[in-house]
Each structure stands twice: as C-alpha cells, then as structure tokens.
Design a protein around this motif. Structure first.
Motif, PDB file in Angstrom:
ATOM      1  N   LEU A   1       0.827  -1.208   0.000  1.00  0.00           N
ATOM      2  CA  LEU A   1       0.000   0.000   0.000  1.00  0.00           C
ATOM      3  C   LEU A   1       0.863   1.260   0.000  1.00  0.00           C
ATOM      4  O   LEU A   1       0.611   2.226  -0.724  1.00  0.00           O
ATOM      5  CB  LEU A   1      -0.927   0.005   1.210  1.00  0.00           C
ATOM      6  N   LYS A   2       1.838   1.184   0.798  1.00  0.00           N
ATOM      7  CA  LYS A   2       2.726   2.347   0.926  1.00  0.00           C
ATOM      8  C   LYS A   2       3.331   2.691  -0.419  1.00  0.00           C
ATOM      9  O   LYS A   2       3.305   3.859  -0.848  1.00  0.00           O
ATOM     10  CB  LYS A   2       3.817   2.040   1.946  1.00  0.00           C
ATOM     11  N   GLU A   3       3.863   1.718  -1.068  1.00  0.00           N
ATOM     12  CA  GLU A   3       4.462   1.961  -2.366  1.00  0.00           C
ATOM     13  C   GLU A   3       3.462   2.563  -3.326  1.00  0.00           C
ATOM     14  O   GLU A   3       3.731   3.535  -4.019  1.00  0.00           O
ATOM     15  CB  GLU A   3       5.021   0.669  -2.949  1.00  0.00           C
ATOM     16  N   LYS A   4       2.331   1.947  -3.337  1.00  0.00           N
ATOM     17  CA  LYS A   4       1.299   2.383  -4.272  1.00  0.00           C
ATOM     18  C   LYS A   4       0.871   3.818  -3.992  1.00  0.00           C
ATOM     19  O   LYS A   4       0.724   4.634  -4.905  1.00  0.00           O
ATOM     20  CB  LYS A   4       0.073   1.466  -4.192  1.00  0.00           C
ATOM     21  N   ILE A   5       0.656   4.080  -2.718  1.00  0.00           N
ATOM     22  CA  ILE A   5       0.208   5.416  -2.338  1.00  0.00           C
ATOM     23  C   ILE A   5       1.243   6.448  -2.761  1.00  0.00           C
ATOM     24  O   ILE A   5       0.923   7.480  -3.332  1.00  0.00           O
ATOM     25  CB  ILE A   5      -0.057   5.509  -0.824  1.00  0.00           C
ATOM     26  N   LEU A   6       2.439   6.116  -2.470  1.00  0.00           N
ATOM     27  CA  LEU A   6       3.488   7.076  -2.795  1.00  0.00           C
ATOM     28  C   LEU A   6       3.557   7.319  -4.298  1.00  0.00           C
ATOM     29  O   LEU A   6       3.663   8.457  -4.749  1.00  0.00           O
ATOM     30  CB  LEU A   6       4.838   6.569  -2.283  1.00  0.00           C
ATOM     31  N   THR A   7       3.480   6.260  -5.019  1.00  0.00           N
ATOM     32  CA  THR A   7       3.514   6.406  -6.467  1.00  0.00           C
ATOM     33  C   THR A   7       2.366   7.292  -6.945  1.00  0.00           C
ATOM     34  O   THR A   7       2.536   8.191  -7.737  1.00  0.00           O
ATOM     35  CB  THR A   7       3.416   5.044  -7.172  1.00  0.00           C
ATOM     36  N   GLN A   8       1.224   6.978  -6.440  1.00  0.00           N
ATOM     37  CA  GLN A   8       0.049   7.748  -6.863  1.00  0.00           C
ATOM     38  C   GLN A   8       0.167   9.201  -6.474  1.00  0.00           C
ATOM     39  O   GLN A   8      -0.158  10.096  -7.251  1.00  0.00           O
ATOM     40  CB  GLN A   8      -1.217   7.135  -6.243  1.00  0.00           C
ATOM     41  N   GLN A   9       0.587   9.394  -5.276  1.00  0.00           N
ATOM     42  CA  GLN A   9       0.698  10.789  -4.820  1.00  0.00           C
ATOM     43  C   GLN A   9       1.712  11.549  -5.639  1.00  0.00           C
ATOM     44  O   GLN A   9       1.521  12.723  -5.964  1.00  0.00           O
ATOM     45  CB  GLN A   9       1.059  10.835  -3.336  1.00  0.00           C
ATOM     46  N   ALA A  10       2.759  10.849  -5.985  1.00  0.00           N
ATOM     47  CA  ALA A  10       3.755  11.498  -6.837  1.00  0.00           C
ATOM     48  C   ALA A  10       3.105  11.885  -8.163  1.00  0.00           C
ATOM     49  O   ALA A  10       3.304  13.006  -8.661  1.00  0.00           O
ATOM     50  CB  ALA A  10       4.929  10.568  -7.069  1.00  0.00           C
ATOM     51  N   GLN A  11       2.290  10.989  -8.671  1.00  0.00           N
ATOM     52  CA  GLN A  11       1.593  11.292  -9.913  1.00  0.00           C
ATOM     53  C   GLN A  11       0.660  12.485  -9.754  1.00  0.00           C
ATOM     54  O   GLN A  11       0.602  13.369 -10.610  1.00  0.00           O
ATOM     55  CB  GLN A  11       0.782  10.065 -10.357  1.00  0.00           C
ATOM     56  N   VAL A  12      -0.080  12.463  -8.662  1.00  0.00           N
ATOM     57  CA  VAL A  12      -1.022  13.556  -8.408  1.00  0.00           C
ATOM     58  C   VAL A  12      -0.278  14.892  -8.337  1.00  0.00           C
ATOM     59  O   VAL A  12      -0.688  15.888  -8.935  1.00  0.00           O
ATOM     60  CB  VAL A  12      -1.816  13.311  -7.109  1.00  0.00           C
ATOM     61  N   ASP A  13       0.815  14.825  -7.613  1.00  0.00           N
ATOM     62  CA  ASP A  13       1.592  16.069  -7.483  1.00  0.00           C
ATOM     63  C   ASP A  13       2.054  16.555  -8.838  1.00  0.00           C
ATOM     64  O   ASP A  13       1.975  17.749  -9.149  1.00  0.00           O
ATOM     65  CB  ASP A  13       2.806  15.844  -6.580  1.00  0.00           C
ATOM     66  N   GLN A  14       2.489  15.640  -9.603  1.00  0.00           N
ATOM     67  CA  GLN A  14       2.949  16.006 -10.938  1.00  0.00           C
ATOM     68  C   GLN A  14       1.832  16.671 -11.733  1.00  0.00           C
ATOM     69  O   GLN A  14       2.000  17.722 -12.341  1.00  0.00           O
ATOM     70  CB  GLN A  14       3.397  14.729 -11.685  1.00  0.00           C
ATOM     71  N   ARG A  15       0.679  16.036 -11.667  1.00  0.00           N
ATOM     72  CA  ARG A  15      -0.455  16.609 -12.406  1.00  0.00           C
ATOM     73  C   ARG A  15      -0.805  17.988 -11.894  1.00  0.00           C
ATOM     74  O   ARG A  15      -1.145  18.897 -12.639  1.00  0.00           O
ATOM     75  CB  ARG A  15      -1.669  15.675 -12.266  1.00  0.00           C
ATOM     76  N   GLU A  16      -0.769  18.091 -10.612  1.00  0.00           N
ATOM     77  CA  GLU A  16      -1.056  19.389  -9.982  1.00  0.00           C
ATOM     78  C   GLU A  16      -0.142  20.467 -10.518  1.00  0.00           C
ATOM     79  O   GLU A  16      -0.567  21.555 -10.901  1.00  0.00           O
ATOM     80  CB  GLU A  16      -0.871  19.284  -8.450  1.00  0.00           C
ATOM     81  N   GLN A  17       1.118  20.085 -10.524  1.00  0.00           N
ATOM     82  CA  GLN A  17       2.101  21.059 -10.990  1.00  0.00           C
ATOM     83  C   GLN A  17       1.826  21.456 -12.427  1.00  0.00           C
ATOM     84  O   GLN A  17       1.836  22.623 -12.782  1.00  0.00           O
ATOM     85  CB  GLN A  17       3.516  20.465 -10.879  1.00  0.00           C
ATOM     86  N   ILE A  18       1.501  20.496 -13.239  1.00  0.00           N
ATOM     87  CA  ILE A  18       1.242  20.768 -14.643  1.00  0.00           C
ATOM     88  C   ILE A  18       0.029  21.681 -14.779  1.00  0.00           C
ATOM     89  O   ILE A  18       0.067  22.692 -15.479  1.00  0.00           O
ATOM     90  CB  ILE A  18       1.031  19.468 -15.430  1.00  0.00           C
ATOM     91  N   SER A  19      -1.045  21.313 -14.091  1.00  0.00           N
ATOM     92  CA  SER A  19      -2.271  22.122 -14.215  1.00  0.00           C
ATOM     93  C   SER A  19      -2.061  23.525 -13.656  1.00  0.00           C
ATOM     94  O   SER A  19      -2.587  24.511 -14.185  1.00  0.00           O
ATOM     95  CB  SER A  19      -3.430  21.427 -13.499  1.00  0.00           C
ATOM     96  N   GLN A  20      -1.285  23.577 -12.604  1.00  0.00           N
ATOM     97  CA  GLN A  20      -1.006  24.897 -12.032  1.00  0.00           C
ATOM     98  C   GLN A  20      -0.271  25.754 -13.031  1.00  0.00           C
ATOM     99  O   GLN A  20      -0.606  26.927 -13.243  1.00  0.00           O
ATOM    100  CB  GLN A  20      -0.161  24.719 -10.752  1.00  0.00           C
ATOM    101  N   ARG A  21       0.733  25.153 -13.616  1.00  0.00           N
ATOM    102  CA  ARG A  21       1.498  25.904 -14.600  1.00  0.00           C
ATOM    103  C   ARG A  21       0.597  26.344 -15.728  1.00  0.00           C
ATOM    104  O   ARG A  21       0.683  27.456 -16.234  1.00  0.00           O
ATOM    105  CB  ARG A  21       2.625  25.023 -15.148  1.00  0.00           C
ATOM    106  N   LYS A  22      -0.321  25.469 -16.072  1.00  0.00           N
ATOM    107  CA  LYS A  22      -1.243  25.837 -17.151  1.00  0.00           C
ATOM    108  C   LYS A  22      -2.101  27.027 -16.762  1.00  0.00           C
ATOM    109  O   LYS A  22      -2.321  27.943 -17.552  1.00  0.00           O
ATOM    110  CB  LYS A  22      -2.147  24.626 -17.477  1.00  0.00           C
ATOM    111  N   ARG A  23      -2.625  26.959 -15.540  1.00  0.00           N
ATOM    112  CA  ARG A  23      -3.479  28.063 -15.079  1.00  0.00           C
ATOM    113  C   ARG A  23      -2.712  29.374 -15.065  1.00  0.00           C
ATOM    114  O   ARG A  23      -3.205  30.429 -15.424  1.00  0.00           O
ATOM    115  CB  ARG A  23      -4.015  27.745 -13.671  1.00  0.00           C
ATOM    116  N   LEU A  24      -1.523  29.192 -14.615  1.00  0.00           N
ATOM    117  CA  LEU A  24      -0.719  30.428 -14.515  1.00  0.00           C
ATOM    118  C   LEU A  24      -0.390  30.998 -15.886  1.00  0.00           C
ATOM    119  O   LEU A  24      -0.295  32.226 -16.072  1.00  0.00           O
ATOM    120  CB  LEU A  24       0.569  30.155 -13.747  1.00  0.00           C
ATOM    121  N   SER A  25      -0.234  30.092 -16.801  1.00  0.00           N
ATOM    122  CA  SER A  25       0.204  30.558 -18.128  1.00  0.00           C
ATOM    123  C   SER A  25      -0.914  31.271 -18.874  1.00  0.00           C
ATOM    124  O   SER A  25      -0.682  32.052 -19.775  1.00  0.00           O
ATOM    125  CB  SER A  25       0.724  29.370 -18.942  1.00  0.00           C
ATOM    126  N   ILE A  26      -2.202  30.958 -18.463  1.00  0.00           N
ATOM    127  CA  ILE A  26      -3.316  31.573 -19.184  1.00  0.00           C
ATOM    128  C   ILE A  26      -3.347  33.075 -18.927  1.00  0.00           C
ATOM    129  O   ILE A  26      -3.142  33.572 -17.882  1.00  0.00           O
ATOM    130  CB  ILE A  26      -4.655  30.910 -18.798  1.00  0.00           C
TER     131      ILE A  26
END
Lengths: 458, 205
Positions: free
Chosen positions: B180-205
């Motif tokens: 579970l730990k591994e999975k959670i971490l992986t997922q959270q890393a993914q979520v964070d990545q997406r967050e960063q991308i979407s944030q950058r997108k919002r900012l760029s608009i």
C-alpha cells in the motif's frame, strides 16, 4: 541483521508484536540506519492513514432490510417446527430406504415373510390337515374319524363299486336265509358279489365302503352245528408285497386257497392298497387270523359267524326227500303203463331231478361255506414307512410330525412364492413412495438451507 | 441503556427488539468491516446483514465466553472471508510464497468496484484511493490488514481468526502495508505532478 530483514519486522515492531529481544534488535538498527528510519516513517504514515479510514455509515435501508429479514427468519422458524417433525419422519423414512436400507428393511422383511408363511399354513391347516389327518388316521385305530375320512378317501380311490354294490344288496339281504333267491339272481357271477350278499345284518359295517366283507364260514366239525364264519380284516403294513407273500404262504400252509386278489396304488401319498380273499379250512380259522396279526397294524377286524344249522338240516332233509321221490318215480316208471302215464312220470322225474340238483347245489354250497372260512383281508401300505404300529399315541405323533414337516416345507415354498408375488405387487408402490419421500426431503432441506445460509459450508 | 449481556439474553429468548438494539450498536462497525473488505456498498450491505442474521440464528451457541461484539466480529469476518474466498478462489498456500510487490498485481483477480456517487467527494479522495488499493489486495492479505488496521485486532486474534500461524500474520500484514505504501506514494507522486502541470497551465493563461 540486515536492512531487508529489519524491514520485514518493521510492521510488527510498529504494532508492538515483536519478542523482546527482536524489538531491541530492531530498535538498535533503526537508531543507526536512516534508510530504515525513513522506511519506518512511511510505514507509520500508511498505518495512520489506514487507521483514519472513517467508519462507514450504512445506508438507511440497511437497518430496515435487516430487521425485515430477521422477522422473516423468526416466522420461518416457527413454521419449521411442525415441519421438523414431518421432516424427521420423512428423514427417517429416507434413511430407511436410503442409507440404512439394509438394516431398516430386514426386520420388516422378516415380519412379512413370517406373515406370508403363517397364512398359507393357517389356511391349509383347516381342510388340508384334515386330509393329512385322515391319511394318518387310517393308520391308526379306526374309531378316530377314521370311519369318515376313510370312506372319503376310499371313495376317492375308486372303490365306489364296492359301496354301491353293498348298499342295495345290504338292504335286500335282510334276513339270513334269502340266499337262494339272491344266489340265483347273481348267478354264478362274481364271487365277490356272493360274498357281499352273504353279509347280512350281522356284518353291517359302519363304513359301507369296506371293500369286501364276507362272513367266514366255519363248518364245525361237530355235526350238530353248521356255522359259517367270516372275517374281514383291514391291515396296514409296511411292505405291501411282503405282506401279500406272507399271507399266501400261510394260506398254503393251512391248505386254503386264495379266492381273489386285487391291488391298486393310490397317488396321493403313493399308498398301495389291495384286498385278498382267502378260504381257509374252518378248523384253522383262528390260527390263520392269529397268524395275520403280526403282519401289520390291524385297523379293523370283523368276525362274523352265521349259524346255518337249521338250513343245513332243512336242505339235507329236502335232499333226502327228493332222492326218495326220485327213487319212487323210477320205480313207478318200471311198472310201466300207458304212454300218458309214462310221460307224466317222466315229467315229474325231470322236475324232481332238477330240484335235486338245486338242493344238492345248495348243500354243496353250505358245505363249502361251513367247511372253509372266508377271510377278506384289506391291505394298505403305510404312507409313511413306520414299524408295526401297535396303537396310536407317540408313534402317531412321529408320523404326524413328519408329515407336518413336509407340509411345512411345502408351505414355505408356497409362502415364498406368495412373498415374491407380494413384493412384485408392492414394487410400484414403493417406487412412488420413495419418489415422494425424496421430493419432500429435498424441499425441506432446500427450505432449511435458504433460511440458514450460515449453515452453508464452503 | 441496557448492557450487552442483557440484550443478548433477551435476544436468545426470542426478543427481536432486544437484538435490534444490538444491531444498532454495532451495525456501523460491522458494516465498515464489510465495506473495507469488499469496497462497495452493495456487498457491504449484503454481507453485514448476513453477518447479523447468522449471529441471530447462532445465538443459542453463544455462551458468553467473549464479548458479544468480539463474537459478532468473528462471525462477520467469517462471512466476509467465505465470500472473498468464494469469489476470488485464491489458495492460501500460494500467498505465502516469496513474492515481490509487483507480483501481487499479477495475482490480483479482483474486479474493480464501481464507485458510487457518495464516493466521488474530493474530501474522501484519499480514503477512496486507499480503499481502491485495498481492493486490489488478495483476500488473505486484505483480511489480515483490515483486521489489524481497521478492526484493531491483535496478531494473535488475527491468527486465530484466519486459522494460520502468527508468523504468517506478521508476514502478511507487513507485505500488505508495504504494498500500500508503495502504491500510495507512487500515486501521490503522480497527483503532485499533475497538480504542478495544471497549475502551470493556469498560470500561463
């Protein structure tokens, strides 16, 4: 311990489930190993997260549905109780015909077999046993039912001619002196018939079908009495042939002769029967009778005596008179005369001579009868080979039990047949019954399992 | 408030209301257990109800050796375990093999539960994630984990419940958590990545 091993124990360490020494080990390692520490932290985190998983609140219908199911369960349980009894009963039947087929059916089968065996025995006992009894009774002393059954069986053995001939003759020959007429009527005929006719009132047998009854005629050596003696015996012997031979031998020894002999075999039990009629000089009458006793069981013994002295004297007198007459007529004939007279005399002479012959015949007959006794012996071979049965009692029981034993075996065979028939008849019903039982049990079990899913085992 | 023992006694006598009261007391916990085991409301309802029904029918056999709740839990766990095993037919032996985390996924034969409307709330996203991950666990691991981290049973109790050795319990819990730990971490890393991308997108608009 290396990190790998330590990491495997971290969970347990966290949960405080390690042994004391292990715990120390891990703690020690953790103090020095940052990698494992990091691992530990992450583990803690996940455990926290798991622990923080909220309690789920069941949807509202959950409780309602559950309550409804509980109620239904209670209701079904109440219904199940009376069914339980039925189910138990049906289960019992199921067991009877199913698993415990063998042990359950055995006593039932035994009872059925006993019933079927007993019933034919019971049924046969009434008329059948009588038949047996009659057979055996014939070997026993006569008085016991022997008369009745003997006649019935004798009748069945085709001795009707005897009985028939005896009947009317018996009535006719009422008086002892009507011999003349009947003699002529019968003609030379069967000596049997003659003998029958001789049997008059004194010989009146209780069983009209006694084959032959004659009166033994004994001519007393003493001239003053002329007696005809008859004897009528019924013997049961072990060996028919042997008995006949012995009788013949005795007859010859005593200078008698066998008048006639018949023999026949009956089918019912393979019994041999027969009769002999022997003439024995009257002087040896008693001797002969005594000699017959050991041959077998004397079932009947009739001895008849008939005093024919008066008739004898009469006949003798008549004979003399006729002779005298003849002489006189011959004398008259020599005196000669007219043709008519001669013819008349000749005529009268012829008459006289004819009468003379008749009378002489009668006298001869009387002489014969009185000088020789007539003994009629009816022989029967015992159905069951036994020794000389003197009297009834135990010996009879032996015969009876043997016969009954044979009959029982027959009855068992009959009973077995009946049982097979019964079973064949019952099989369709049993099949239907078993089907019904299976259906009911399946339904009952199905209902039970639906009620109690908890009982379903994997 | 009646005591559990009283209610139990009355329930034994056939008092449905008394049992209903017991149900009220423990339905959440049992429901949660069932839910955690199967990851969806439908199964949870079915199995929780089943657990209570069985408990009611087996009341005669309850002699009060343990608390009612423990006994009830036992029943619920059995129900869930039976159902899990029936569904996924994973033999116990194969789970004891040395397996790397990745292999778990291969062993997994669990169909993903469909998330219901209530489960789409963001607030519960993490929880849902966890639950989804739990759903991917093979039955024996799943049960050990839930009994430990959700029900809070001791390793010994779990060993008794699952009819296995203490060592097995330790191993399973450990592995389940790691996974579970591994999975959670992986997922959270993914979520964070997406967050960063979407944030950058919002900012760029």
């Amino acid at each position: 311990m290396n990190c790998q091993e330590i990491r495997e124990k971290l969970s347990a360490y966290l949960d405080n489930e390690l042994e004391a020494h292990e715990k120390e080990c891990v703690a020690g390692h953790l103090a020095n190993c940052t990698a494992c520490q990091a691992e530990m932290e992450e583990l803690q985190k996940i455990v926290e997260q798991l622990s923080s998983l909220e309690e789920i609140i069941p949807p509202p219908e959950f409780h309602r549905e559950l309550f409804a199911k509980l109620e239904q369960g209670v209701r079904e349980k109440k219904k199940e109780v009376p069914q339980m009894k039925k189910g138990v009963f049906r289960g019992f039947l199921q067991n009877l015909f199913g698993a415990k087929r063998y042990s359950g059916l055995v006593p039932v089968a035994v009872a059925l077999i006993l019933l079927l065996l007993v019933s034919p025995v019971l049924l046969n006992n009434l008329p059948g046993m009588q038949g047996t009894k009659s057979e055996i009774a014939m070997d026993m002393a006569a008085p016991e039912d022997g008369g009745f059954s003997y006649s019935s069986t004798a009748r069945s053995y085709g001795t009707d001619n005897y009985s028939l001939s005896l009947g009317p003759e018996m009535d006719k020959a009422g008086a002892g002196y009507d011999y003349m007429a009947e003699n002529q009527a019968a003609g030379a005929g069967e000596s049997r018939q003659m003998k029958i006719m001789n049997t008059t009132a004194p010989v009146a047998p209780p069983v009209p079908t006694d084959p032959v009854q004659t009166t033994g005629q004994v001519e007393t050596e003493v001239l003053d009495r002329k007696i005809i003696k008859n004897a009528n015996l019924t013997l049961t012997v072990d060996d028919y042939e042997q008995a006949v031979e012995e009788i013949r031998a005795k007859v010859v020894t005593l200078n008698g002769y066998v008048a006639y002999e018949t023999e026949y075999t009956t089918d019912k039990l393979g019994t041999k029967r027969g009769s002999m009629q022997v003439r024995i000089p009257q002087s040896d009458f008693d001797t002969f009778l005594a000699g017959l006793e050991p041959l077998g069981e004397m079932k009947r013994k009739d001895i008849n005596s008939q005093d024919v002295t008066e008739e004898y004297i009469d006949v003798t007198g008549r004979l003399n008179a006729l002779r005298v007459k003849e002489e006189r007529l011959l004398d008259i004939l020599t005196k000669s005369g007219s043709l008519n007279e001669i013819l008349a005399v000749e005529n009268e002479l012829a008459n006289t001579r004819s009468q003379l012959e008749t009378t002489e015949g009668r006298l001869r007959y009387l002489n014969n009868q009185t000088s020789f006794s007539t003994i009629s012996i009816s022989l029967e071979q015992a159905a069951v080979s036994t020794q000389q049965v003197t009297a009834g009692g135990l010996k009879g029981v032996g015969q009876w039990s043997k016969a009954a034993f044979i009959e029982s075996i027959n009855n068992i065979l009959v009973g077995t047949g009946n049982l097979l028939v019964f079973l064949s008849a019952a099989v369709p019903y049993l099949v239907i019954l078993i089907l019904l039982v299976f259906i009911v049990v399946a339904v009952w079990r199905g209902r039970r399992s639906r009620k109690n899913p908890a009982d379903k085992e994997e | 408030m009646y005591k559990d023992e009283e209610l139990v006694a009355r329930s034994k006598a056939g008092d449905l209301q008394a049992f209903d009261e017991l149900v009220c007391r423990y339905e959440r916990k049992i429901y949660t257990l069932a839910y955690r085991m199967f990851g969806n409301y439908h199964d949870a309802s079915d199995l929780a109800q089943e657990a209570f029904l069985r408990a009611f029918q087996s009341l005669k056999g309850f002699r009060g050796d343990s608390s009612f709740f423990t006994w009830l839990c036992r029943i619920a766990t059995n129900v869930c375990r039976d159902e899990l095993r029936k569904r996924y037919r994973v033999s116990v032996e194969s789970l004891d093999e040395e397996v790397s985390i990745g292999d778990w996924e291969i062993k997994k034969q669990i169909p993903a539960a469909n998330p219901g409307p209530a489960e789409l709330y963001e607030r519960q996203e993490l929880q849902q994630e966890l639950q989804d991950l739990i759903n991917t666990l093979a039955p024996e691991f799943r049960m050990a984990l839930i009994l430990r981290d959700i029900q809070g049973q001791s390793y010994e109790e779990i060993a008794e419940q699952l009819e296995c050795s203490l060592g097995t319990v330790k191993s399973r819990i450990s592995r389940a958590r790691s996974y579970l730990k591994e999975k959670i971490l992986t997922q959270q890393a993914q979520v964070d990545q997406r967050e960063q991308i979407s944030q950058r997108k919002r900012l760029s608009i």
